[in-house]
Design a protein around this motif. Sequence first.
Motif, mmCIF file in Angstrom:
data_model
loop_
_atom_site.group_PDB
_atom_site.id
_atom_site.type_symbol
_atom_site.label_atom_id
_atom_site.label_comp_id
_atom_site.label_asym_id
_atom_site.label_seq_id
_atom_site.Cartn_x
_atom_site.Cartn_y
_atom_site.Cartn_z
ATOM 1 N N TRP A 489 30.290 45.174 54.003
ATOM 2 C CA TRP A 489 30.378 45.747 55.342
ATOM 3 C C TRP A 489 28.988 45.832 55.949
ATOM 4 O O TRP A 489 28.021 46.189 55.276
ATOM 5 N N GLU A 490 28.900 45.488 57.219
ATOM 6 C CA GLU A 490 27.611 45.491 57.914
ATOM 7 C C GLU A 490 27.406 46.830 58.606
ATOM 8 O O GLU A 490 28.275 47.300 59.348
ATOM 9 N N ALA A 491 26.257 47.468 58.347
ATOM 10 C CA ALA A 491 25.917 48.752 58.960
ATOM 11 C C ALA A 491 24.416 48.777 59.235
ATOM 12 O O ALA A 491 23.610 48.524 58.326
ATOM 13 N N GLY A 492 24.050 49.053 60.478
ATOM 14 C CA GLY A 492 22.635 49.088 60.831
ATOM 15 C C GLY A 492 21.951 47.750 60.668
ATOM 16 O O GLY A 492 20.747 47.706 60.351
ATOM 17 N N GLY A 493 22.687 46.655 60.841
ATOM 18 C CA GLY A 493 22.088 45.328 60.734
ATOM 19 C C GLY A 493 21.964 44.819 59.319
ATOM 20 O O GLY A 493 21.464 43.716 59.104
ATOM 21 N N GLU A 494 22.444 45.582 58.330
ATOM 22 C CA GLU A 494 22.356 45.172 56.937
ATOM 23 C C GLU A 494 23.732 45.244 56.286
ATOM 24 O O GLU A 494 24.585 46.035 56.686
ATOM 25 N N GLY A 495 23.913 44.425 55.246
ATOM 26 C CA GLY A 495 25.170 44.421 54.529
ATOM 27 C C GLY A 495 25.203 45.482 53.446
ATOM 28 O O GLY A 495 24.189 45.785 52.815
ATOM 29 N N HIS A 496 26.377 46.077 53.241
ATOM 30 C CA HIS A 496 26.556 47.104 52.217
ATOM 31 C C HIS A 496 27.930 46.925 51.591
ATOM 32 O O HIS A 496 28.880 46.523 52.256
ATOM 33 N N LEU A 497 28.029 47.270 50.315
ATOM 34 C CA LEU A 497 29.343 47.465 49.729
ATOM 35 C C LEU A 497 29.857 48.825 50.161
ATOM 36 O O LEU A 497 29.095 49.656 50.663
ATOM 37 N N SER A 498 31.138 49.080 49.992
ATOM 38 C CA SER A 498 31.722 50.278 50.586
ATOM 39 C C SER A 498 31.051 51.560 50.114
ATOM 40 O O SER A 498 30.979 52.539 50.849
ATOM 41 N N GLY A 499 30.515 51.577 48.896
ATOM 42 C CA GLY A 499 29.869 52.786 48.414
ATOM 43 C C GLY A 499 28.468 52.995 48.957
ATOM 44 O O GLY A 499 27.894 54.075 48.802
ATOM 45 N N GLY A 500 27.905 51.961 49.629
ATOM 46 C CA GLY A 500 26.530 52.091 50.088
ATOM 47 C C GLY A 500 26.379 52.426 51.549
ATOM 48 O O GLY A 500 25.253 52.574 52.046
ATOM 49 N N ALA A 501 27.493 52.522 52.289
ATOM 50 C CA ALA A 501 27.408 52.830 53.719
ATOM 51 C C ALA A 501 27.009 54.290 53.917
ATOM 52 O O ALA A 501 27.421 55.173 53.169
ATOM 53 N N VAL A 502 26.191 54.544 54.931
ATOM 54 C CA VAL A 502 25.724 55.909 55.207
ATOM 55 C C VAL A 502 26.588 56.528 56.293
ATOM 56 O O VAL A 502 27.080 55.839 57.194
ATOM 57 N N PRO A 503 26.813 57.858 56.242
ATOM 58 C CA PRO A 503 27.720 58.511 57.186
ATOM 59 C C PRO A 503 27.352 58.351 58.646
ATOM 60 O O PRO A 503 28.226 58.423 59.513
ATOM 61 N N GLU A 504 26.079 58.138 58.954
ATOM 62 C CA GLU A 504 25.684 58.029 60.358
ATOM 63 C C GLU A 504 25.909 56.634 60.930
ATOM 64 O O GLU A 504 25.739 56.414 62.127
ATOM 65 N N ALA A 505 26.288 55.675 60.105
ATOM 66 C CA ALA A 505 26.321 54.273 60.525
ATOM 67 C C ALA A 505 27.613 53.920 61.253
ATOM 68 O O ALA A 505 28.644 54.568 61.111
ATOM 69 N N THR A 506 27.524 52.856 62.048
ATOM 70 C CA THR A 506 28.684 52.185 62.625
ATOM 71 C C THR A 506 28.899 50.912 61.824
ATOM 72 O O THR A 506 27.952 50.144 61.616
ATOM 73 N N LEU A 507 30.104 50.659 61.389
ATOM 74 C CA LEU A 507 30.361 49.551 60.469
ATOM 75 C C LEU A 507 31.191 48.448 61.112
ATOM 76 O O LEU A 507 31.982 48.699 62.023
ATOM 77 N N ARG A 508 30.997 47.250 60.601
ATOM 78 C CA ARG A 508 31.875 46.118 60.913
ATOM 79 C C ARG A 508 31.895 45.201 59.701
ATOM 80 O O ARG A 508 31.006 45.258 58.838
ATOM 81 N N LEU A 509 32.905 44.357 59.621
ATOM 82 C CA LEU A 509 33.067 43.464 58.476
ATOM 83 C C LEU A 509 32.003 42.369 58.522
ATOM 84 O O LEU A 509 31.815 41.718 59.564
ATOM 85 N N TRP A 510 31.331 42.188 57.429
ATOM 86 C CA TRP A 510 30.228 41.217 57.350
ATOM 87 C C TRP A 510 30.771 39.793 57.277
ATOM 88 O O TRP A 510 31.741 39.516 56.566
ATOM 89 N N HIS A 511 30.135 38.883 58.021
ATOM 90 C CA HIS A 511 30.493 37.465 57.982
ATOM 91 C C HIS A 511 29.223 36.652 57.778
ATOM 92 O O HIS A 511 28.222 36.881 58.462
ATOM 93 N N PRO A 512 29.230 35.700 56.841
ATOM 94 C CA PRO A 512 28.004 34.933 56.566
ATOM 95 C C PRO A 512 27.498 34.121 57.759
ATOM 96 O O PRO A 512 26.311 33.778 57.801
ATOM 97 N N GLU A 529 26.531 38.666 40.004
ATOM 98 C CA GLU A 529 25.976 39.557 38.985
ATOM 99 C C GLU A 529 26.923 40.714 38.684
ATOM 100 O O GLU A 529 27.105 41.106 37.530
ATOM 101 N N ARG A 530 27.527 41.263 39.721
ATOM 102 C CA ARG A 530 28.445 42.397 39.527
ATOM 103 C C ARG A 530 29.842 41.955 39.078
ATOM 104 O O ARG A 530 30.685 42.795 38.773
ATOM 105 N N ARG A 531 30.081 40.651 39.118
ATOM 106 C CA ARG A 531 31.395 40.096 38.778
ATOM 107 C C ARG A 531 32.486 40.711 39.666
ATOM 108 O O ARG A 531 33.579 41.061 39.210
ATOM 109 N N LEU A 532 32.159 40.803 40.959
ATOM 110 C CA LEU A 532 33.118 41.355 41.912
ATOM 111 C C LEU A 532 34.222 40.336 42.179
ATOM 112 O O LEU A 532 33.957 39.146 42.384
#
Length: 670
Positions: A489-512, A529-532
């Motif tokens: 998920w993209e938040a603040g111009g950077e990509g995050h997994l769902s556990g890394g998003a910060v409460p103040e952020a606005t999110l959208r689905l990340w696309h390469p 590496e995480r074998r996601l």
Amino acid sequence: MREFTVDEVIAAASVSAGWLLEAVARERELESRSNPGARLAGWEEGHGGRTSRQARRVRADMVRRLSRESGAARRAAAICLARPSLSGYSEELDLALSGSKGWTAVELAALLSVVRSRELCYWDDVWLSRVAELALGFDAEERAVLREPITPLLWAVADSGIEVVRRRELERAIGEVLRRDPGELSPSVLIPLDGWAVILRGHLGDVPPPHLVRLVDHLCEVRGPRPAKKWRARCLELLRPADAGELVRVALAAFDHVSGGGDPDGGDLRPIVLDSNVDTARGFVWAAVLLRTGGLVPALTELALRAGGVRPGVREDLKLAGAAINALGDCEGPDAMTALWRLQRSIRHRALRKQVGTALDAAAGRQGITPGQLLERGVPDHGLAPDGTLTRTIGDWTAVLAVEDAMTVRLGFRAPDGTTVRAVPAELRESGDLRALRAVRKEIRRTLSAERARLEGLLTTDRTWTYEEWARHYRDHPITGAVTRALIWEAGGEGHLSGGAVPEATLRLWHPARARPAEVTAWREEVTERRLRQPFKQAFREVYLPTPAEEETRVHSDRFAARIVGHPRLYALLKERGWRTGLLGSFSGGPGAEAAKELAEGAWRVRFGYETAGAGERYELTRAVIGQVRFERCDGRSWRGTELARVPPPVFSEGMRDVDLFVTVAAVPE
């Protein structure tokens, strides 16, 4: 003076119109002698043509004489021409009826008795309307002799191939002939030729109360998928008596208790409701909505699935399915939204899907949100706890249903001593509770599949969510959360997994396609590496950007033009990926067709044409050649062509990715 009986009138007509029956026999003899089989048996080459011309002259002479007949002779001719064996003489029958006068009720009853076993065709509506007009010309007492022979005609018309509007006119006219009293329910309403109408007729009884007759007559007036405000207001008045509400509940339950019958493989299926009763059925659907009948949403959902062609065993009925879909759009509450969400993913018919979209738009408008927001808020949780588990006690065992990830739903069992097993314990194998739990697991799997598809579709949108909104409807949902947690998920111009998003952020689905190459590489390494196990390709998704050649062509891409593909495989892939396309063929859609798909929740459309490139035996299309790819932006109710450079990168990439899939998978050796 003694009145003739019906049988005596029929016998007298055969004598009076003997000349006509002889002419028919002569014409048929000549036609049989002119057929190709007779010529092959030794007839001279020109003989068939001569006898065919002679047959046409015989028929022309018969028509000329018939037009000169009048009075009893013409009525006798009409009775003879109504015979089932003379169904090919409908025009002559209409001619005989059009100029006939002086019919007695017994003579008309004789004609109706002759017609009784005649199989009606779509062109028979003209002479049938003349018969109905003649019957309506008699007073109530004289019609008594007509009621018995005209009743089968009503049923035959209802089950015929006559055009719908003309058929309903005929049914109403025949119903008026059969109606003994203006206050009784017309026989043309709820014609008992389908199980649903039979149930309602049985509930109403032979002499329904006048207020129920008025209600049913009003319900028949629904002519579209949504009734007008005036109709609704009048319907609410008629629904005030308690037995009116009970009738509506019986009608709603009857949809689920009857089947279309026929061949389960689709050879001779019948609809849930006969076409002649479908307007009345739609009226009962909307009456149930106005009453807010108990169990309304599940009943309407099942009706839409059955009539919409999703359930096997009954013929598709677009009118009834459309009424159920639109009625769901008028229902309040999350259950109705969940039902529409389910229908959008189950129904494949284009017109019905459009009606589902309209119902969603209407429901979203009432709540002041977008259809996309309505869908995400209507995802069912199937009773799962926040951690995605459902626990049930079955006998001495505890069954645990768990959503492990976006692909997996496990069913395990815990013994009284606390040990856990995955295999079904022997004592539970015949348990009804276990069957019910397995049905829930099946529904959860369907919802997971639909959510994977919905979230993948969000890749092309530019939608954003506040952290709170995203957490409530995505991360913390017991089913959607299983799909969300492995995505970037993209938040603040950077990509995050769902556990890394910060409460103040606005999110959208990340696309390469929106990310820098170094960022894409980093995320691919992270996922590896995480074998996601991502629910769909995201980090490793193919990216398509406009090429210099496409910048020169500006409004279209020739990247895949002139590529030869197998047509059957292409057509299957188009349907599988949600593209709309027309028929391609020499006889149906012509040598060219077009495929199109809406992206970004309907804001954009990608399309390309393809043409016939080869046919096999019996003109079966085997190959097609791909044309130019174009992108269009939604502009009100129309589409406006757009330069490729102005298409949002995710939209361009996803559209081209699908076309590349088609030309790669459906490619044929050169």
